[in-house]
Design a protein around this motif. Structure first.
Motif: not given
Length: 232
Positions: A4-18, A20-29, A44-46
């Protein structure tokens, strides 16, 4: 099963990178964060684009809107994305901290092997969130009404109880009273007295019968003139 997550560090508008998966190494908002403990996920956008088919619609005036397809962002698990470091542009972990100077606001700092340890600013979408209105309105309960004592445990609510329920309650009370009286009578009932002799234990009635028999036999005389006695 993820912890269980005790703290949520991601917020809408953050720039993240995938990571794992088919979209690995892709970045989006980050568009949306679903805070579900059983299956936390983000949009994540796109990233993770899925196709949705919309059916044909016929309006009441007879106009027909033909069907079409649309591409939308699908959900990604919360653990499959990481925040991008503002300086190194690499996916890193973040930790929470507080400013040294007042008002000691909560901040996020990057950490890990690829992290620069710099500050990750809060996104503008998160800063512009409307604050909760705490003003008292027409539909809010007044403090004096909320603090008023409206429950009286000693009040009689028999008139508010339906007749069928009241009758069942009276029958149950009568059964409980009868059972209590029977139990009290059983406790007050005297126990039979016992006496012991060489042959064992006898009740009071048996002892009285034996005593009468001994008295009758003691009054009888044998032919030789000697009296007989019976010992029991």
């Amino acid at each position: 099963m993820f912890p269980q997550l005790t703290s949520w560090k991601l917020r809408p508008g953050d720039l993240v990178e995938v990571v794992t998966g088919k979209d690995k190494c892709k970045q989006g908002k980050v568009l949306k964060v679903i805070r579900d403990q059983r299956f936390p996920r983000v949009f994540v956008e796109g990233i993770n684009m899925v196709t949705r088919h919309v059916r044909r619609v016929t309006k009441p005036d007879g106009e027909v809107i033909p069907g079409y397809t649309v591409k939308l962002e699908g959900a990604i698990h919360y653990s499959n994305v990481m925040i991008v470091d503002p300086e190194t542009k690499r996916p890193v972990r973040v930790r929470f901290g507080y400013e040294d100077k007042p008002p000691h606001n909560k901040i996020r700092l990057t950490r890990g092997r690829l992290a620069s340890g710099c500050l990750v600013p809060w996104p503008d979408d998160f800063k512009e969130r409307p604050k909760r209105n705490t003003d008292v309105g027409d539909k809010d309960t007044r403090p004096e009404d909320a603090e008023a004592v409206t429950y009286n445990p000693e009040a009689d609510f028999t008139l508010e109880v339906p007749s069928a329920h009241r009758r069942l309650r009276e029958q149950r009370a009568a059964r409980e009273l009868t059972a209590a009286q029977k139990l009290q009578q059983h406790r007050l009932k005297p126990m039979p007295k016992l006496f012991s002799n060489a042959r064992g234990y006898h009740t009071t009635a048996a002892a009285a019968a034996v005593g009468d028999l001994q008295l009758q036999l003691s009054k009888c005389s044998l032919a030789d003139g000697s009296s007989s006695s019976i010992s029991i």
